[in-house]
Motif scaffolding. Sequence first.
Motif, short mmCIF file in Angstrom:
data_model
loop_
_atom_site.label_atom_id
_atom_site.label_comp_id
_atom_site.label_asym_id
_atom_site.label_seq_id
_atom_site.Cartn_x
_atom_site.Cartn_y
_atom_site.Cartn_z
N ALA A 80 0.47 -1.08 -0.05
CA ALA A 80 0.36 0.06 -0.05
C ALA A 80 0.95 1.30 0.06
CB ALA A 80 -1.11 -0.11 1.58
N ASP A 82 3.89 3.48 -2.26
CA ASP A 82 3.21 3.63 -4.22
C ASP A 82 3.92 2.96 -5.02
OD1 ASP A 82 6.55 4.43 -2.80
OD2 ASP A 82 7.16 4.88 -4.12
N ARG A 86 -0.79 3.71 -5.23
CA ARG A 86 -1.39 5.15 -4.31
C ARG A 86 -0.60 6.47 -5.05
NH1 ARG A 86 -1.42 4.48 1.75
NH2 ARG A 86 -2.29 5.34 3.31
N ASN A 87 -2.46 6.97 -4.52
CA ASN A 87 -2.25 7.97 -5.12
C ASN A 87 -1.96 8.28 -6.49
OD1 ASN A 87 -2.25 9.92 -2.99
ND2 ASN A 87 -0.46 9.07 -2.46
N LEU A 90 -4.29 4.22 -7.67
CA LEU A 90 -4.94 3.33 -5.99
C LEU A 90 -6.18 3.86 -5.39
CD1 LEU A 90 -5.09 0.07 -5.30
CD2 LEU A 90 -3.31 0.73 -3.30
N ALA A 92 -8.95 4.70 -2.38
CA ALA A 92 -9.00 4.82 -0.52
C ALA A 92 -9.39 3.32 -0.10
CB ALA A 92 -9.43 6.19 -0.13
N THR A 95 -7.10 0.36 -0.76
CA THR A 95 -6.14 0.84 -0.31
C THR A 95 -6.44 -0.07 1.09
OG1 THR A 95 -5.69 2.98 -1.40
CG2 THR A 95 -4.55 2.52 0.89
N ASN A 118 -0.96 7.35 5.63
CA ASN A 118 -0.88 8.34 4.83
C ASN A 118 -1.70 9.52 5.11
OD1 ASN A 118 -0.10 10.85 2.99
ND2 ASN A 118 1.23 9.67 2.08
N ASP A 120 -4.23 10.47 2.42
CA ASP A 120 -4.77 10.54 1.03
C ASP A 120 -7.06 9.53 1.36
OD1 ASP A 120 -4.04 8.18 1.78
OD2 ASP A 120 -2.66 7.62 -0.10
N HIS A 121 -6.78 9.55 2.39
CA HIS A 121 -8.31 9.24 2.24
C HIS A 121 -8.84 10.68 2.15
CE1 HIS A 121 -7.32 9.58 6.34
NE2 HIS A 121 -8.61 9.97 6.40
N GLN A 139 -5.20 6.69 9.34
CA GLN A 139 -5.06 5.81 8.74
C GLN A 139 -3.79 4.31 9.91
OE1 GLN A 139 -3.24 6.35 5.18
NE2 GLN A 139 -4.90 7.32 4.65
#
Length: 417
Positions: A80, A82, A86-87, A90, A92, A95, A118, A120-121, A139
């Motif tokens: 989970a 990069d 992720r970003n 993929l 949230a 993930t 992270n 990023d959600h 997270q």
Amino acid sequence: MTTIRLLAADGATSDVPLADSGAYTRPSAPLRSRVAYAAAHVVPKTHADNTPGQPADIDWDATLAFRRNVYSWGLGVADAMDTAQRNMGLDAAATRELIARSAAVAREEGGSVVVGVNTDHVDEERIPLTQVIDAYVEQLHFVEEQGAGPVLMASRHLARVAESRTDYLRVYAAVLQQATTPVVLHWLGTAFDPQLEGYFGSSPWREASTTLLRIIDENPGKVAGVKMSLLNAESEIAVREQLPDGVRMFTGDDFNYVDLIGGDTTRSSSEERSDETKRGALAADRASSPSALSTTGGHSDALLGAFAAITPVASAAIQALDAGDPARYLQILGPTEDLSRQVFAAPTFYYKTGVAFLAWLNGHQPAFQMVGGLHSARSLPHLSRIVELANAALALEDPELARERWHGMLRLNGVGA
């Protein structure tokens, strides 16, 4: 003699001998001399709408089988992050499911897994520092509940709103105090994510590193290690030499990992290479880090996307170190660095395409596809160079299968093979 066809940037084709596989063997006991994680990618369903902008539709059987294969070679899995797009495709929800499923597989296989934490959600582009902390902690608690080791990733939200190193010190301290197990701090360079410019409060790495080291010093017992992904061996060695006892350096340098992982153990063996070989190696190292070979200071462990692409080779190299044979380590792993530099060539953030491409060539996924349509991010000549270097580095696990798949891809694109 069996050959494999290559495609140059000008459209010219050539044929080179197809090498045998390295025929490496899986370890019979846990690897001892280095801690090594392969940062694994995700495999999409072949029939799904994994086009740009669509939610990720994952082939969980293939994705988790890839992780089981990594464990079978004695490496841990970093998930989970990069490498798993992720970003970059993929979302949230996928993930969170990946983290839960990957942690379950680690328990089943008795393997070690660390996963990204992270912010990023959160959909909003800009949020205040208090919300950055809350997002991180949310997270973090989820990861801990799954039984995985947390890797505190660099946050785009934090990079956007932090005004000084003080803001980084404040956020990391607040998050680390909520951690119930020591975490790995991830320093991701702008080659991987341009939105992280000035992370830790400064663009020059020497100044930023003082913030990173202060975070570690001010939060004793909370940091298990640092993963540095700046593609700069000098910076990694400088930080590594200043880490407190018990805090590991995990190299994320996919350009210079051979000497960083080998460290003092392999330095004397490296110096015994022929003058011509040494000149070539030194020139390559100086291209990205003038003092990569001249600086001492132990060794780095590994948390690398490259190791997901060359898992059997990486395992065999560490097994050589376990056996007290640093020359064999260099012989096995040394040729893979040119391959990794091609996979991670600029624009570096498209390296994931090369990782998935090699997984397909090696039979670990049914099709060369990626979520978000990212399999189109590299040209055929770029992929051809990956084939050439993987062949030379004995990183094609089943050379005949790789040849069949690559030649079929060439024919599909109008290149005779």
